[in-house]
Design a protein around this motif. Structure first.
Motif, PDB file in Angstrom:
ATOM      1  N   GLN A   1       7.921   9.039   3.543  1.00 16.26           N
ATOM      2  CA  GLN A   1       6.958   9.788   2.701  1.00 16.26           C
ATOM      3  C   GLN A   1       6.778  10.962   3.077  1.00 16.26           C
ATOM      4  O   GLN A   1       7.045  12.424   1.828  1.00 16.26           O
ATOM      5  CB  GLN A   1       5.876   8.997   1.566  1.00 16.26           C
ATOM      6  CG  GLN A   1       7.243   8.072   1.844  1.00 16.26           C
ATOM      7  CD  GLN A   1       4.946   7.141   0.533  1.00 16.26           C
ATOM      8  OE1 GLN A   1       4.419   8.043   0.239  1.00 16.26           O
ATOM      9  NE2 GLN A   1       5.502   5.656   0.721  1.00 16.26           N
TER      10      GLN A   1
ATOM     11  N   ILE B   1      -3.962   8.317   8.624  1.00 13.80           N
ATOM     12  CA  ILE B   1      -3.165   6.401   7.576  1.00 13.80           C
ATOM     13  C   ILE B   1      -2.689   6.298   9.358  1.00 13.80           C
ATOM     14  O   ILE B   1      -3.165   4.302   9.564  1.00 13.80           O
ATOM     15  CB  ILE B   1      -1.771   6.962   7.541  1.00 13.80           C
ATOM     16  CG1 ILE B   1      -2.375   7.675   5.230  1.00 13.80           C
ATOM     17  CG2 ILE B   1      -1.370   5.500   7.014  1.00 13.80           C
ATOM     18  CD1 ILE B   1      -1.576   7.878   5.064  1.00 13.80           C
TER      19      ILE B   1
ATOM     20  N   GLY C   1      12.324   5.020   5.352  1.00 14.72           N
ATOM     21  CA  GLY C   1      11.091   5.822   6.124  1.00 14.72           C
ATOM     22  C   GLY C   1      12.462   7.011   7.291  1.00 14.72           C
ATOM     23  O   GLY C   1      12.198   7.744   7.657  1.00 14.72           O
TER      24      GLY C   1
ATOM     25  N   SER D   1       1.088  -1.017   0.005  1.00 13.62           N
ATOM     26  CA  SER D   1       0.256  -0.383  -0.281  1.00 13.62           C
ATOM     27  C   SER D   1       0.983   1.135   0.044  1.00 13.62           C
ATOM     28  O   SER D   1       0.595   1.964  -0.348  1.00 13.62           O
ATOM     29  CB  SER D   1      -1.308   0.184   1.072  1.00 13.62           C
ATOM     30  OG  SER D   1      -2.123  -0.966   0.902  1.00 13.62           O
ATOM     31  N   PRO D   2       2.309   0.944   0.409  1.00 16.76           N
ATOM     32  CA  PRO D   2       2.254   2.321   0.900  1.00 16.76           C
ATOM     33  C   PRO D   2       3.236   3.012  -0.498  1.00 16.76           C
ATOM     34  O   PRO D   2       4.078   4.190  -0.717  1.00 16.76           O
ATOM     35  CB  PRO D   2       4.323   2.264   1.526  1.00 16.76           C
ATOM     36  CG  PRO D   2       4.188   1.269   2.229  1.00 16.76           C
ATOM     37  CD  PRO D   2       2.783   0.524   1.931  1.00 16.76           C
TER      38      PRO D   2
ATOM     39  N   LEU E   1       5.321  -0.400   8.213  1.00 17.76           N
ATOM     40  CA  LEU E   1       5.005   0.503   7.193  1.00 17.76           C
ATOM     41  C   LEU E   1       4.531   2.033   7.371  1.00 17.76           C
ATOM     42  O   LEU E   1       5.100   2.735   6.724  1.00 17.76           O
ATOM     43  CB  LEU E   1       3.057  -0.304   7.464  1.00 17.76           C
ATOM     44  CG  LEU E   1       3.408  -1.571   6.924  1.00 17.76           C
ATOM     45  CD1 LEU E   1       1.857  -1.877   6.943  1.00 17.76           C
ATOM     46  CD2 LEU E   1       3.362  -1.228   5.090  1.00 17.76           C
TER      47      LEU E   1
ATOM     48  N   LEU F   1      -1.090  11.512   7.675  1.00 16.28           N
ATOM     49  CA  LEU F   1      -0.409  10.899   8.200  1.00 16.28           C
ATOM     50  C   LEU F   1      -0.956  10.046   9.565  1.00 16.28           C
ATOM     51  O   LEU F   1      -1.014   9.274   9.385  1.00 16.28           O
ATOM     52  CB  LEU F   1       0.843  11.390   7.999  1.00 16.28           C
ATOM     53  CG  LEU F   1       1.932  11.731   6.992  1.00 16.28           C
ATOM     54  CD1 LEU F   1       3.231  12.474   7.168  1.00 16.28           C
ATOM     55  CD2 LEU F   1       2.103  10.303   6.375  1.00 16.28           C
TER      56      LEU F   1
ATOM     57  N   ALA G   1      -4.579   2.399   2.862  1.00 13.93           N
ATOM     58  CA  ALA G   1      -3.367   1.546   3.848  1.00 13.93           C
ATOM     59  C   ALA G   1      -3.849   0.447   4.791  1.00 13.93           C
ATOM     60  O   ALA G   1      -3.320  -0.435   5.178  1.00 13.93           O
ATOM     61  CB  ALA G   1      -3.086   2.843   5.019  1.00 13.93           C
TER      62      ALA G   1
ATOM     63  N   THR H   1      -1.107   4.645  -1.473  1.00 10.08           N
ATOM     64  CA  THR H   1      -1.122   5.330  -0.460  1.00 10.08           C
ATOM     65  C   THR H   1      -1.353   6.932  -0.754  1.00 10.08           C
ATOM     66  O   THR H   1      -2.540   7.653  -0.858  1.00 10.08           O
ATOM     67  CB  THR H   1      -1.716   5.210   0.892  1.00 10.08           C
ATOM     68  OG1 THR H   1      -1.654   3.427   0.593  1.00 10.08           O
ATOM     69  CG2 THR H   1      -2.659   5.522   1.873  1.00 10.08           C
ATOM     70  N   LEU H   2       0.353   6.949  -0.333  1.00 14.42           N
ATOM     71  CA  LEU H   2      -0.094   8.949   0.190  1.00 14.42           C
ATOM     72  C   LEU H   2      -0.183   9.891  -0.735  1.00 14.42           C
ATOM     73  O   LEU H   2      -0.810  11.414  -1.388  1.00 14.42           O
ATOM     74  CB  LEU H   2       1.188   9.242   0.966  1.00 14.42           C
ATOM     75  CG  LEU H   2       1.902  10.889   1.228  1.00 14.42           C
ATOM     76  CD1 LEU H   2       0.675  11.044   2.975  1.00 14.42           C
ATOM     77  CD2 LEU H   2       2.554  10.609   1.708  1.00 14.42           C
TER      78      LEU H   2
ATOM     79  N   ASN I   1       8.336   3.555   6.981  1.00 13.90           N
ATOM     80  CA  ASN I   1       7.979   4.614   5.409  1.00 13.90           C
ATOM     81  C   ASN I   1       7.463   5.205   5.337  1.00 13.90           C
ATOM     82  O   ASN I   1       7.264   6.246   4.430  1.00 13.90           O
ATOM     83  CB  ASN I   1       7.739   3.226   4.646  1.00 13.90           C
ATOM     84  CG  ASN I   1       8.182   3.555   2.706  1.00 13.90           C
ATOM     85  OD1 ASN I   1       6.876   3.819   2.522  1.00 13.90           O
ATOM     86  ND2 ASN I   1       9.253   3.234   2.959  1.00 13.90           N
ATOM     87  N   TYR I   2       5.954   5.527   6.100  1.00  9.35           N
ATOM     88  CA  TYR I   2       4.496   6.724   5.001  1.00  9.35           C
ATOM     89  C   TYR I   2       5.615   7.981   5.780  1.00  9.35           C
ATOM     90  O   TYR I   2       4.827   9.072   5.431  1.00  9.35           O
ATOM     91  CB  TYR I   2       2.944   5.896   5.735  1.00  9.35           C
ATOM     92  CG  TYR I   2       2.506   5.678   5.316  1.00  9.35           C
ATOM     93  CD1 TYR I   2       1.628   5.277   4.210  1.00  9.35           C
ATOM     94  CD2 TYR I   2       2.054   4.441   6.315  1.00  9.35           C
ATOM     95  CE1 TYR I   2       1.100   4.552   3.473  1.00  9.35           C
ATOM     96  CE2 TYR I   2       0.863   3.195   5.176  1.00  9.35           C
ATOM     97  CZ  TYR I   2       0.914   3.391   4.108  1.00  9.35           C
ATOM     98  OH  TYR I   2       0.386   2.110   3.056  1.00  9.35           O
TER      99      TYR I   2
END
Length: 649
Positions: free
Chosen positions: A288, A80, A210, A51-52, A281, A77, A250, A55-56, A284-285
């Motif tokens: 980003q 999420i 991340g 999903s990453p 996860l 964020l 997400a 998604t963003l 990483n979100y």
């Protein structure tokens, strides 16, 4: 988002020749807890782990009209983070995984568990069945989007590393997906052994990227504070709810975590999620988000832009491998769900090929495989970009999550007298969250979300038509049939000639004379030395206990009524179950001197009360194309005789 169970763990043998989970991760042969955790990471989290990639980026697409400024990025964020925490961690991993049906999970297993907790034959049982089947249909509707959007988003990394190859994105995606579906018939055992290591590498890279980007902009860590999510809603008023249509991307895959519980057990999945997958996860979100705070133009593809230039080509390859793994889980999950639906009587029998002599869960269903291939490739060719596909993604899985919550409340109320004091209030909160996701994704209907909805409704109609049609067919057979006990008594007053051997007449109603028996008497004018009237039943549990596998009742003059039971996760092998069960009952049956007789009904649509004529005709088409009994029940073709009959419904 996976639609069902995957592999590659070989199940423990329980004396019935079937594998099953215990919900704990214990008792799975020589595979230790660490091996189960690695296997779970490789299979269970493949979908949510990709999903990453999108998604963003989707949250700041033109569909929502948001600007990538400081407050908005932190707000998204935060949403999420808390969606992953509440929906996946708390709802699915912590609570719903308590609802294991003999170690198995998934909406079909949860439906069966909820039905068992209600009064048999009540209207509540019927309504729960409707909800469960509708949820499974919707789940599949969104599930076919997973291979398309995940592989497409991975290949779209070429836009960053080699902009001149833009025109090759769709052809490469179709080629990868075509190869994936074409190789299913060989089985996935060999590929399955590399799932864990590749996916572990994927999550390690996610976490490393991340951390690398967070170090440039530590301000992003403030997003963990739920105030930023609340502030986003305050600033955007009710219109802010619609951003949940992107946030849901997400958490797609949360249902798959529960569905795959039977292969690995609850404990390995929980350990893998709490201590490895969720931290990777979120890092990483946040990474980003940090990149976008530093350079708002990076929002066009924050995942690949956040990769150092020297690592972008390897990342495209790794991302493609990770999305292929996620797609593999969807495909094999489709096979598993189809098998369960067949066993529960919701779809016609289909030809099933076993791709492993060691692991019973590894199967290949050609009809399901190529149907999914056509739909997935058509989606890629129609939508062409992951951004366009994202508009179609989410509505069905949101509705499935809502149904899961309702079924969970039924199970908790009936079966968990102590835990329900806190689970039922939690379910109220889950319903509100699920409804918000449904409303947000409902706004995308005209943008493409109509597709999974339409597909889900079509599948639901077919499943219910088959179930209802089988009931009407049974009633039609009973209406024109004779009571078995009475007929046998009168027949033996002047018995026909008897020939050596055993005849087994398969019937769905043990109280009525099977058509095959009547036609055999009419045309051959003989009786076999021994005659068995066999009914195969499916229990609402994954695996039939040994003591309930077979029931044998003599009705005189070497006539027997036999019931063979299977769980909804089992492959029905009638000859094997019959041989083992009859030996235990003291009835000696020689497989080489046994003939199976099956009635092959031809369905004729009529205007009788039951179903509209169009549904009668749909059922007739489905019935005509169902796989023959010998393939489904694993009866040797040279031991089977089919005799036809015409029935109006």
């Amino acid at each position: 988002m996976s639609t069902g169970t995957s592999q590659p763990v070989a199940p423990v043998q329980d004396g019935r020749g079937q594998g099953h989970g215990d919900g704990t991760g214990q008792g799975r042969g020589r595979i230790g807890l660490a091996g189960l955790v690695v296997g779970a990471i490789g299979v269970v989290f493949g979908d949510i782990g990709t999903s990453p990639l999108y998604t963003l980026r989707m949250a700041f697409s033109e569909n929502y009209g948001l600007t990538a400024n400081h407050d908005t990025v932190l707000g998204i964020l935060s949403l999420i983070f808390w969606a992953l925490t509440v929906v996946v961690t708390f709802k699915y991993v912590t609570i719903i995984m308590r609802a294991d049906n003999e170690g198995e999970g998934g909406i079909m297993a949860l439906m069966a568990l909820a039905q068992r907790s209600l009064k048999p034959g009540s209207r509540s049982v019927y309504l729960v069945g409707i909800f469960g089947v509708f949820g499974a249909s919707l789940f599949f509707g969104d599930g076919v989007i997973t291979p398309a959007i995940s592989v497409l988003s991975a290949v779209e990394g070429l836009e960053v590393v080699a902009p001149g190859l833009d025109d090759w994105i769709v052809p490469i995606t179709v080629l990868v997906l075509g190869a994936l579906f074409a190789t299913q018939r060989f089985g996935s055992g060999i590929v399955g052994r590399v799932f864990g290591p590749v996916t572990i590498l994927w999550f390690l890279v996610l976490a490393a990227l991340g951390v690398l980007n967070i170090l440039h902009e530590p301000e992003v860590l403030k997003a963990i504070n739920p105030w930023w999510g609340a502030r986003f809603f305050i600033e955007h008023s009710w219109g802010g709810v619609f951003i949940l249509g992107a946030v849901v991307l997400a958490v797609t895959g949360g249902e798959a975590i529960y569905t795959d519980m039977g292969h690995f057990g609850a404990r390995p999945i929980r350990l893998g999620w709490y201590w490895f997958v969720l931290p990777s996860l979120m890092l990483n979100y946040l990474g980003q988000g940090a990149l976008v705070l530093e350079d708002p133009s990076a929002i066009r593809n924050p995942f690949f832009i956040g990769v150092p230039e020297w690592g972008r080509w390897p990342m495209v390859v790794l991302a493609t491998a990770a999305t292929v793994i996620a797609s593999q889980a969807v495909i094999t999950g489709g096979f598993s769900v189809a098998r369960q639906a067949m066993q529960l009587g919701y779809i016609p029998r289909m030809r099933i090929k076993h791709t492993s002599s060691e692991t019973i869960g590894q199967i290949y269903i050609p009809a399901i495989n190529w149907s999914m291939a056509v739909i997935v490739i058509a989606l890629v060719l129609s939508f062409r970009t992951s951004s366009s596909l994202a508009a179609a993604y989410g509505i069905s899985v949101s509705m499935t999550m809502l149904i899961d919550t309702l079924l969970l409340a039924i199970v908790a109320r009936a079966l968990w007298p102590k835990a329900r004091r806190w689970i039922l209030p939690s379910c109220v909160g889950f319903v509100l969250i699920d409804l918000a996701f449904v409303v947000a994704n409902g706004a995308k209907v005209l943008q493409g979300a109509w597709f999974p909805l339409v597909l889900g409704i079509v599948l639901f109609t077919m499943l219910r038509t088959w179930r209802r049609g089988k009931e009407l067919l049974r009633e039609g057979v009973q209406a024109g049939g004779l009571r078995l006990d009475t007929f046998i008594s009168s027949l033996m007053l002047a018995p026909p000639a008897r020939v050596p051997g055993t005849a087994i007449f398969m019937t769905s109603d043990p109280g009525v004379v099977p058509h095959a028996f009547m036609h055999n008497l009419k045309h051959n004018k003989v009786l076999h030395e021994r005659n068995l009237f066999l009914t195969a039943e499916t229990l609402s549990m994954p695996f039939a206990p040994r003591e309930r596998r077979l029931a044998l009742h003599g009705i005189g003059d070497d006539f027997y009524r036999v019931t063979v039971r299977f769980g909804f996760m089992e492959i029905p092998d009638v000859p094997l179950a019959l041989m083992r069960g009859c030996d235990m009952e003291g009835l000696d049956i020689d497989p080489m001197d046994t003939t199976y007789f099956v009635s092959r009904e031809t369905v004729v649509a009529s205007r009788r009360v039951g179903m509209p004529v169009w549904r009668d005709k749909l059922f007739a088409v489905m019935h005509r194309n169902a796989a023959p009994a010998n393939a489904y029940f694993r009866i040797p073709g040279n031991r089977l005789v089919e005799l036809g009959a015409q029935v109006e419904i």
